[in-house]
Design a protein around this motif. Structure first.
Motif, short mmCIF file in Angstrom:
data_model
loop_
_atom_site.label_atom_id
_atom_site.label_comp_id
_atom_site.label_asym_id
_atom_site.label_seq_id
_atom_site.Cartn_x
_atom_site.Cartn_y
_atom_site.Cartn_z
N LEU A 35 0.80 -1.22 0.00
CA LEU A 35 0.00 0.00 0.00
C LEU A 35 0.84 1.28 0.00
O LEU A 35 0.52 2.23 -0.72
CB LEU A 35 -0.93 0.03 1.22
N TYR A 39 0.42 4.62 -1.92
CA TYR A 39 -0.20 5.70 -1.14
C TYR A 39 0.58 7.00 -1.26
O TYR A 39 -0.02 8.09 -1.31
CB TYR A 39 -0.29 5.26 0.32
N GLN A 42 -0.16 9.95 -3.61
CA GLN A 42 -1.18 10.93 -3.27
C GLN A 42 -0.68 12.00 -2.30
O GLN A 42 -1.39 12.96 -2.02
CB GLN A 42 -2.39 10.22 -2.64
N SER A 104 -3.06 6.71 8.54
CA SER A 104 -4.35 7.20 8.04
C SER A 104 -4.50 8.71 8.20
O SER A 104 -5.38 9.31 7.59
CB SER A 104 -5.50 6.51 8.78
N ALA A 169 -7.23 -1.84 -1.23
CA ALA A 169 -7.01 -0.55 -1.87
C ALA A 169 -8.00 -0.31 -3.01
O ALA A 169 -8.47 0.81 -3.21
CB ALA A 169 -5.58 -0.44 -2.39
N PHE A 174 -7.26 3.24 1.15
CA PHE A 174 -6.05 3.06 1.94
C PHE A 174 -6.31 3.07 3.44
O PHE A 174 -5.68 2.33 4.20
CB PHE A 174 -5.04 4.16 1.59
#
Length: 407
Positions: A35, A39, A42, A104, A169, A174
């Protein structure tokens, strides 16, 4: 005599509990490994706004491996000095849980890097202690099998973790993936806390005597493990690039990543048993030799199916190297200061995990796509020669220790 030999072949049941607990944690590790490189696309960088995504992926993976490698020798020596293992395992699992939740809430690239560093330190602190506990639950005549079982369980979790990460995902995002990792780490922590007891060092004086050949052999094995992990991890920097070049989905890429671990975990226990019977060094050399053309092939794949096949072959190579290397390192340590001795191998493994994506990201991002694969193959050929000339296997060690239990 037959009954004694049969008892000597038995493994402590706590080995299986420890292995199952690591399955859950490394399932989460596999999810994160897949991930996070995706991730960070972004996220935005405060200090280097125009940094290429392939370099960002390499950096974020490298930081985890570097701090993981840095913490292992320190925790290994401290674990031996205190003659305690379990507190280090609990500490590592707690750090894994906390960092997984915090991912997160971060959207800046440098914050992700910081979290990976913290997670690397905590997770790395547990590794030498865990390997020492595995060896304490076995004898020299069953060590390869014990390490194979443990490595297969944790590797299976890591392998399907990449696949689970792709599914999560794709369909849930995520954030759900990060919370799932934290939950899996919590399961692992509870199993260790309530069902796995403390272990202590045993001195195998005969083995120490047989293998009193200095630390160069540990360095040779550590270098071989480092190079193997560079070859395994190099593709993580190229996941965004493979996604474009092969026109593949996140799910198909996760299958390619998982193919390596599924192959590896299927073969690790058989390879461990073969190393118990026929010797460690031979299998190590076969794995290093085969991985050279496989790594080169990774730079020339044109379809995702080819990537899946090559990753499965890398699993075979790693199974042939990792389990025998760990078992041989413990044999050479002679049962004394196992955490500190094995930490030289596991920290090299973590360093390979770190530098693999970095080598791939820098050379692939600024030189050419194929260059990092050529560099890695050349380094693997060098490690093969080093193991041939520097490592001498203790042939008699496997027949010395007949005590099947440790408490």
């Amino acid at each position: 005599m037959v009954e004694t030999d049969h008892v000597a072949q038995r493994l402590d049941p706590k080995l299986y509990i420890l292995s199952v607990s690591k399955f859950f944690k490394d399932l989460g590790t596999g999810i994160l490994a897949f991930l996070i490189p995706l991730y960070i696309v972004q996220t935005h960088s405060v200090f280097v706004p125009e940094i290429p995504d392939v370099v960002k992926a390499g950096i974020v993976t490298t930081v985890f491996g570097l701090f993981n490698a840095f913490s292992q020798p320190i925790s290994g020596r401290l674990s031996d000095r205190l003659d305690k293992r379990k507190p280090f395992v609990i500490f590592g699992l707690a750090g894994f849980i906390a960092a997984s939740v915090l991912y997160s809430y971060v959207y800046v690239f440098e914050h992700v890097v910081l979290l990976r560093a913290i997670q690397g330190i905590t997770v790395g602190a547990a590794v030498p202690a865990i390997i020492a506990m595995v060896t304490h639950f076995s004898t020299s005549s069953t060590r390869g099998r014990a390490i194979g079982i443990y490595s297969s369980m944790r590797g299976f979790g890591y392998g399907i973790g990449a696949m689970v990460g792709g599914i999560v995902a794709t369909y849930y995002g995520f954030t759900a993936g990060f919370y799932l990792c934290a939950f899996l780490g919590l399961i692992s922590l509870l199993l260790v806390q309530f069902f796995v007891g403390e272990t202590h060092d045993r001195h195998e004086k005969q083995i120490t005597y047989l293998n009193n050949s200095g630390s160069l052999q540990f360095h040779a094995l550590a270098f071989a493990m480092f190079i193997m992990m560079v070859g395994i991890m190099i593709i993580f920097a190229f996941l965004p690039e493979y996604e474009v070049r092969l026109q593949s989905s996140q799910l198909s890429l996760s299958i390619a990543v998982s193919a390596y671990v599924i192959s590896r975990v299927t073969l690790q226990t058989p390879m461990g048993m073969l190393s118990d019977r026929y010797g460690r060094k031979r299998l190590i050399l076969y794995g290093l030799l085969l991985n050279i053309p496989v790594v080169l092939g990774l730079g020339y794949v044109t379809r995702v199916e080819e990537l899946i096949v090559l990753r499965a072959l890398q699993g075979l190579c790693m199974a042939s190297v990792e389990t025998p290397v760990m078992a041989l390192a413990v044999d050479l340590a002679g049962g004394a200061s196992v955490s500190a001795r094995v930490s030289s191998i596991t920290s090299a493994q973590a360093a390979g995990t770190a530098f693999g994506p970095l080598i791939g990201g820098l050379l692939g991002g600024y030189v050419s796509f194929a260059m990092p694969f050529y560099v890695c193959a050349a380094m693997m050929a060098v490690s093969l020669l080093i193991v041939i000339h520097m490592v001498t296997e203790p042939q008699l060690a496997r027949n010395i220790d007949r005590d099947p239990r440790r408490s």
